[in-house]
Design a protein around this motif. Structure first.
Motif, short mmCIF file in Angstrom:
data_model
loop_
_atom_site.label_atom_id
_atom_site.label_comp_id
_atom_site.label_asym_id
_atom_site.label_seq_id
_atom_site.Cartn_x
_atom_site.Cartn_y
_atom_site.Cartn_z
N LYS A 20 0.83 -1.20 0.00
CA LYS A 20 0.00 0.00 0.00
C LYS A 20 0.87 1.25 0.00
O LYS A 20 0.55 2.24 -0.67
CB LYS A 20 -0.92 0.00 1.22
N GLU A 21 1.95 1.19 0.76
CA GLU A 21 2.86 2.33 0.82
C GLU A 21 3.53 2.56 -0.54
O GLU A 21 3.75 3.71 -0.94
CB GLU A 21 3.93 2.10 1.89
N GLY A 22 3.84 1.48 -1.22
CA GLY A 22 4.46 1.60 -2.54
C GLY A 22 3.54 2.25 -3.55
O GLY A 22 3.96 3.10 -4.35
N ILE A 23 2.27 1.88 -3.54
CA ILE A 23 1.29 2.47 -4.46
C ILE A 23 1.07 3.94 -4.11
O ILE A 23 0.96 4.80 -5.00
CB ILE A 23 -0.02 1.67 -4.41
N ALA A 24 1.00 4.25 -2.80
CA ALA A 24 0.83 5.64 -2.38
C ALA A 24 2.00 6.50 -2.86
O ALA A 24 1.82 7.64 -3.30
CB ALA A 24 0.70 5.71 -0.86
N TYR A 25 3.22 5.93 -2.79
CA TYR A 25 4.42 6.65 -3.23
C TYR A 25 4.34 6.95 -4.73
O TYR A 25 4.68 8.06 -5.17
CB TYR A 25 5.66 5.80 -2.93
N ILE A 26 3.89 5.98 -5.51
CA ILE A 26 3.76 6.16 -6.97
C ILE A 26 2.81 7.30 -7.28
O ILE A 26 3.09 8.17 -8.11
CB ILE A 26 3.29 4.85 -7.63
N ILE A 27 1.66 7.32 -6.60
CA ILE A 27 0.65 8.34 -6.87
C ILE A 27 1.16 9.73 -6.47
O ILE A 27 0.99 10.70 -7.22
CB ILE A 27 -0.66 8.00 -6.13
N VAL A 28 1.79 9.83 -5.29
CA VAL A 28 2.32 11.12 -4.84
C VAL A 28 3.33 11.67 -5.84
O VAL A 28 3.34 12.88 -6.13
CB VAL A 28 2.97 10.97 -3.44
N LYS A 29 4.14 10.79 -6.40
CA LYS A 29 5.16 11.22 -7.37
C LYS A 29 4.51 11.90 -8.58
O LYS A 29 4.97 12.96 -9.04
CB LYS A 29 5.98 10.00 -7.81
N TYR A 30 3.43 11.30 -9.08
CA TYR A 30 2.80 11.87 -10.28
C TYR A 30 1.89 13.04 -9.94
O TYR A 30 1.65 13.90 -10.80
CB TYR A 30 2.04 10.77 -11.03
N VAL A 31 1.39 13.10 -8.74
CA VAL A 31 0.62 14.27 -8.31
C VAL A 31 1.54 15.50 -8.30
O VAL A 31 1.17 16.58 -8.78
CB VAL A 31 0.00 14.05 -6.91
N GLU A 32 2.73 15.34 -7.75
CA GLU A 32 3.68 16.45 -7.71
C GLU A 32 4.06 16.88 -9.12
O GLU A 32 4.20 18.08 -9.41
CB GLU A 32 4.93 16.02 -6.94
N SER A 33 4.20 15.92 -10.02
CA SER A 33 4.52 16.23 -11.41
C SER A 33 3.37 16.97 -12.08
O SER A 33 3.59 17.95 -12.80
CB SER A 33 4.83 14.93 -12.17
N ALA A 34 2.15 16.52 -11.83
CA ALA A 34 0.97 17.12 -12.46
C ALA A 34 0.76 18.56 -12.00
O ALA A 34 0.35 19.43 -12.78
CB ALA A 34 -0.26 16.28 -12.18
N ARG A 35 1.03 18.83 -10.72
CA ARG A 35 0.77 20.15 -10.16
C ARG A 35 1.76 21.21 -10.66
O ARG A 35 1.54 22.40 -10.45
CB ARG A 35 0.78 20.08 -8.63
N ARG A 36 2.81 20.79 -11.29
CA ARG A 36 3.74 21.77 -11.87
C ARG A 36 3.13 22.48 -13.07
O ARG A 36 3.55 23.59 -13.43
CB ARG A 36 5.05 21.08 -12.28
N SER A 37 2.16 21.83 -13.70
CA SER A 37 1.56 22.41 -14.90
C SER A 37 0.07 22.68 -14.77
O SER A 37 -0.52 23.30 -15.65
CB SER A 37 1.79 21.47 -16.09
N SER A 38 -0.57 22.19 -13.70
CA SER A 38 -2.01 22.37 -13.57
C SER A 38 -2.42 22.41 -12.09
O SER A 38 -1.86 21.69 -11.27
CB SER A 38 -2.75 21.22 -14.27
#
Length: 249
Positions: free
Chosen positions: A145-163
């Protein structure tokens, strides 16, 4: 506490009067939290973040797409085995939920294409790999569960740079909530959504209907005639009003 004292009063009738006083204490009312979910636009942006040119990025894209498309709980996603993926038409994934109950969830064609490429690339299409976990980490072990949460957080941070459409905090369970809300907004009956999510009681599914104010607004607009006239006269042309206002100086 209420349940305990209901039990105690049957076991010890001599204290019935005192037990009844405890049972009569009203339950504390608390504000029910809203269902956290992403808009279709925010989900689209989030799914565009993984780098498709590298193997890990393709894994992450497939993982998030399956999690959204199936509305799977995080543990259900972790427990998916290769044999649970049936890509022949009609394509489905077999999910094992709470109480070891299984359900077959249909897959959309884009998710099917991602899964076909992912399974072929990772050589999971061998018969003897049927019991392998579908998604694994760098050590080829089942994700946590922690691994999946880490994956999502990584792409959330990436997405928020542009939107700014994507909220700063996105939990894995929000993928499940988002799918349910999007199905509801598309006009899918709550009964089908209940079965899709694997809920035992329709009352659990009704939280999405209570949250979706936009669907309520559209339903009301479709049913009731527009009785309220929003056209107001232009006060700048009301000479009597202008004269009265000028006298207030």
């Amino acid at each position: 506490m209420h349940s305990f004292f209901r039990f105690v009063q049957t076991e010890e009738p001599s204290g019935l009067f005192h037990f009844q006083k405890v049972i009569a204490i009203p339950t504390k009312k608390a504000v029910k939290p809203l269902v956290e979910h992403l808009t279709p636009g925010a989900m689209k942006i989030l799914l565009e973040q993984p780098e498709r040119s590298c193997q890990k990025g393709r894994r992450d894209l497939t993982l998030m797409s399956v999690m959204y498309d199936t509305g799977a709980r995080v543990q259900e996603l972790i427990d998916i085995k290769v044999s649970d993926v049936i890509l022949e038409n009609p394509a489905v994934i077999v999910l094992t939920g709470k109480g070891n109950k299984t359900r077959r969830v249909p897959l959309l064609k884009n998710t099917v294409s991602l899964l076909e490429r992912y399974i072929t690339e990772n050589r999971l299409d061998k018969q003897w790999k049927n019991d392998y976990p579908l998604f694994t980490n760098n050590m080829k072990n089942k994700l946590t569960k922690e691994g999946i949460a880490y994956i999502i957080v990584k792409y959330v941070e990436s997405a928020r740079r542009s939107s700014t459409l994507v909220p700063s905090k996105v939990k894995p369970h929000m993928f499940r909530h988002s799918k349910a809300m999007h199905l509801l907004q598309a006009g899918v009956n709550l009964i089908y959504i209940r079965d899709f999510l694997g809920h035992v009681d329709i009352k659990t599914t009704e939280i999405y209907a209570r949250t979706d104010t936009e669907t309520k607004r559209k339903a009301i607009e479709n049913i009731y005639p527009d009785l309220i006239d929003s056209n107001l006269p232009d006060w700048n042309r009301d000479q009597a009003l202008l004269s009265w206002l000028s006298e207030l100086k």
